[in-house]
Design a protein around this motif. Structure first.
Motif: not given
Length: 206
Positions: A150-170
């Motif tokens: 869980v040690g990572f920049d969630r916003d950056k990871v979300a950007e890199l994996i193109c996280l869709p709206d209404k999804h979360v990274i666990a």
């Protein structure tokens, strides 16, 4: 390896042998096991990103502040969840149930989650947590080590994996063969400190 051995031997391994890969057969066995994880109302909120591209691994490593396992491990998976899965064609989740069961469950799903954003998110994260434990124990049973992250920049990871709206990274999970053994267990609380019977005792509730 039996389940109790897997539980005892599973540790968060930080360094992996880069020349040892996971076979596609083992990966399929791993994921088939993960998909058997339980979820509330069988909603199956989880979504998994298997990161195979070397450049993408390096970018994710940067987002994880240089942690070696992101690039070294044979497999890297980002465990995500669809917070709105409860209302995405929910008939799929009960498709094999008798008609009267479907007629009962579908309204229950709606009533349980509708306009309850915290409940929706909590349930999605719980589902990922259960799937993650299944993944790590299955990996150990197949002879691999793993590391939940869980040690990572969630916003950056979300950007890199193109996280869709209404999804979360666990979390992210690295899987492979250990190059270095995990550190000794840092300190387990005694059962007497974490197990209560029937209710919290006054000394625990302070």
């Amino acid at each position: 390896m039996n389940i109790f051995q897997a539980i005892e031997q599973r540790r968060a391994v930080k360094h992996y042998q880069t020349n040892k890969k996971m076979s596609e057969m083992d990966f399929k066995t791993l994921m088939d096991s993960v998909l058997l994880s339980p979820t509330s109302y069988n909603i199956q909120h989880w979504r998994f990103i298997r990161v195979t591209d070397v450049d993408q691994r390096e970018k994710l490593k940067d987002a994880a502040w240089g942690q070696a396992q992101v690039s070294e491990a044979a497999e890297l998976l980002v465990l995500c969840a669809d917070v709105n899965a409860w209302k995405d064609r929910p008939e799929r989740y009960v498709a094999n149930s008798p008609k009267d069961t479907q007629d009962m469950l579908l309204p229950m799903i709606h009533n349980f989650y509708h306009e309850k954003e915290q409940t929706q998110r909590d349930e999605a994260m719980r589902s990922c947590g259960i799937a993650a434990q299944t993944m790590m124990l299955a990996a150990k049973g197949l002879g691999y080590d793993s590391c939940p992250m869980v040690g990572f920049d969630r916003d950056k990871v979300a950007e890199l994996i193109c996280l869709p709206d209404k999804h979360v990274i666990a979390m992210m999970i690295a899987i492979g063969h250990a190059e270095k053994a995990a550190y000794p267990r840092a300190g387990q609380l005694p059962l007497s400190e974490v197990l209560m019977e029937n209710q919290f005792h006054p000394s625990n509730a302070e």
